[in-house]
Design a protein around this motif. Structure first.
Motif, mmCIF file in Angstrom:
data_model
loop_
_atom_site.group_PDB
_atom_site.id
_atom_site.type_symbol
_atom_site.label_atom_id
_atom_site.label_comp_id
_atom_site.label_asym_id
_atom_site.label_seq_id
_atom_site.Cartn_x
_atom_site.Cartn_y
_atom_site.Cartn_z
ATOM 1 N N SER A 288 0.981 -1.142 -0.178
ATOM 2 C CA SER A 288 0.323 -0.039 0.266
ATOM 3 C C SER A 288 0.968 1.115 -0.091
ATOM 4 O O SER A 288 1.189 2.127 0.734
ATOM 5 C CB SER A 288 -0.594 0.609 1.000
ATOM 6 O OG SER A 288 -1.836 -0.899 1.506
ATOM 7 N N CYS B 50 -0.204 1.992 5.048
ATOM 8 C CA CYS B 50 0.165 2.307 3.917
ATOM 9 C C CYS B 50 0.885 3.371 3.412
ATOM 10 O O CYS B 50 0.246 4.312 4.858
ATOM 11 C CB CYS B 50 -2.208 2.748 4.256
ATOM 12 S SG CYS B 50 -2.709 4.072 2.801
ATOM 13 N N ASP C 295 -0.517 -4.471 3.396
ATOM 14 C CA ASP C 295 -1.363 -3.449 4.055
ATOM 15 C C ASP C 295 -1.757 -3.182 5.550
ATOM 16 O O ASP C 295 -2.565 -2.247 4.736
ATOM 17 C CB ASP C 295 -3.007 -5.144 3.721
ATOM 18 C CG ASP C 295 -2.577 -4.617 2.443
ATOM 19 O OD1 ASP C 295 -1.670 -4.480 1.002
ATOM 20 O OD2 ASP C 295 -3.535 -6.212 1.644
ATOM 21 N N LYS D 258 -4.608 -0.775 11.642
ATOM 22 C CA LYS D 258 -3.843 -0.261 10.338
ATOM 23 C C LYS D 258 -2.788 1.259 10.775
ATOM 24 O O LYS D 258 -3.589 1.386 11.826
ATOM 25 C CB LYS D 258 -4.363 -0.588 9.592
ATOM 26 C CG LYS D 258 -4.698 -1.790 8.824
ATOM 27 C CD LYS D 258 -5.751 -2.005 7.563
ATOM 28 C CE LYS D 258 -5.726 -3.148 6.754
ATOM 29 N NZ LYS D 258 -6.884 -3.172 5.398
#
Length: 319
Positions: free
Chosen positions: A2, A94, A91, A59
C-alpha cells in the motif's frame, strides 16, 4: 503493498484524495492513533516509520512530505535502506508520499534523483494539477458542494461564480456557505446574489499588497475597480479578514509554530500558509496591524455615519 506517490500544484485535490484514502484504510475510531503526517523528519525517523508493520494497534496510515527527500543528497546506503523498507511493506501500513509544488508553476519531481526512481518503482505517480477556471472544469465541483449545503445554482450563476473566484477550490466552499446564508430561507442562488457577495479575491489581494508597498496610484486604481461592484463596507470586511489571517500567520511563525499547526489555526492549507509567509517576509507585523487599525477606523466612521464622502474613507485610511 500500500504505497502511493502524489505530486502537483493543486494541494486541495491532493489533500482530499489523501483523506478519502485514509477513511477507506482506517476505522474512524482509530484515526487519532494510527494517522500520522511527517513534514520534517530525520532519516532515522523516516526508516523507523517505513518499517512499522505491527498489527497490534490496527492498520497504520502515514503521509510523508517527500520534498525534503528530493532536496537532500541521499547516499547509496540511505537509498538502499529506503528501498528495503518499502520492499517489506504490507497492507498493515499505508504510505502516501506527497510533493506539493508552488501553485501555477507546473513543476514536476526531478526524475534524475535516485529517490524518484525508488518511489516510482513502488508506486504509480499521480499528478494533481491546477485547473483552468472554466465552467467545464469547476461546474461539477460547485454543483456537488452546493448540494451538500442544500442550495442550487443555474448555469449563469455558476459561470459568474467561476469568474469571481477563479480556480481556488477552498474559496468556492467559503463563497457557497456565504451564499447559502444570504439566500436563506430560499435555496436558489441567483446571479444577482453571486455579484452581491463575491468579490474577486485577486483584486482584493492586489489592493492590499499595493497598499502595503505604499504604491498609492496603483492601489487607488484597484480600489476604484472594486467600487464598481462593491460598497466600501464590503471591501473593508473582506480586507479585514485577509489582514487578520496574515497577522496571525506572521505572529505564529515568529513564535516558531509549525506551518501545519498554523494552517489549522487559520483554516488554510499548509502550502498556502508557506506561500503567504514567504510573500510577507519583508512586511512587518507592525505594518499589518497599523493598516488594519486604520481600516477599522474607516469602517467605524462609515457605520456611524461620520463619513462625509464614503468612498474617500478607505483612501484616507490607506495613505
Amino acid at each position: 503493498m500500500s504505497i502511493y506517490f502524489f505530486y502537483g500544484d493543486e494541494d486541495y485535490l491532493m489533500e482530499q484524495e489523501i483523506l478519502d484514502l485514509r477513511d477507506k484504510v482506517l476505522d474512524k475510531n482509530s484515526v487519532s492513533i494510527n494517522y500520522k503526517k511527517m513534514d520534517k523528519f530525520s532519516f532515522s525517523e523516516l526508516i523507523s516509520v517505513l518499517k512499522t508493520q505491527s498489527l497490534l494497534f490496527g492498520k497504520q496510515f502515514v503521509v510523508i512530505n517527500c520534498e525534503q527527500l528530493y532536496k537532500e543528497s541521499l547516499d547509496d546506503g540511505q537509498i538502499k535502506q529506503i528501498t528495503e523498507a518499502l520492499e517489506i511493506n504490507t497492507d498493515a501500513l499505508c504510505i502516501v508520499f506527497k510533493y506539493v509544488f508552488p501553485r501555477n508553476e507546473k513543476k514536476k519531481p526531478d526524475s534524475r534523483k535516485k529517490i524518484h526512481k525508488v518511489l516510482t518503482k513502488f508506486a504509480e505517480p499521480k499528478e494533481f494539477k491546477v485547473a483552468y477556471p472554466s465552467y467545464q472544469n469547476f461546474s461539477p465541483f460547485i454543483t456537488k458542494e452546493a448540494k451538500k449545503l442544500k442550495i442550487s445554482l443555474d448555469k449563469e450563476a455558476i459561470e459568474t461564480l467561476i469568474d469571481r473566484v477563479g480556480n481556488n477550490y477552498r474559496e468556492y466552499i467559503n463563497e457557497l456557505e456565504k451564499l447559502r446564508l444570504l439566500a436563506y430561507p430560499e435555496t436558489k442562488i441567483t446571479v444577482k446574489m453571486v455579484k452581491e457577495i463575491c468579490i474577486k479575491n485577486e483584486d482584493v489581494f492586489r489592493f492590499i499588497e499595493l497598499s502595503l508597498k505604499k504604491d498609492k496610484s496603483l492601489a487607488l486604481v484597484e480600489y476604484r475597480k472594486l467600487l464598481e461592484t462593491k460598497h466600501p463596507l464590503e471591501i473593508l470586511s473582506t480586507t479585514q479578514t485577509i489582514l487578520r489571517k496574515w497577522i496571525t500567520i506572521k505572529m505564529l511563525k515568529s513564535e516558531g509554530v509549525s506551518f501545519s499547526q498554523i494552517a489549522r489555526e487559520v483554516n488554510s492549507s499548509e502550502w498556502q500558509v508557506k506561500n503567504t509567509a514567504s510573500d510577507l517576509e519583508k512586511v512587518s507585523i507592525k505594518m499589518l496591524v497599523d493598516l488594519k487599525q486604520r481600516l477599522i477606523n474607516a469602517e467605524n466612521r462609515l457605520k456611524t455615519g461620520k463619513a462625509v464622502f464614503e468612498n474617500d474613507e478607505v483612501e484616507y485610511a490607506l495613505f
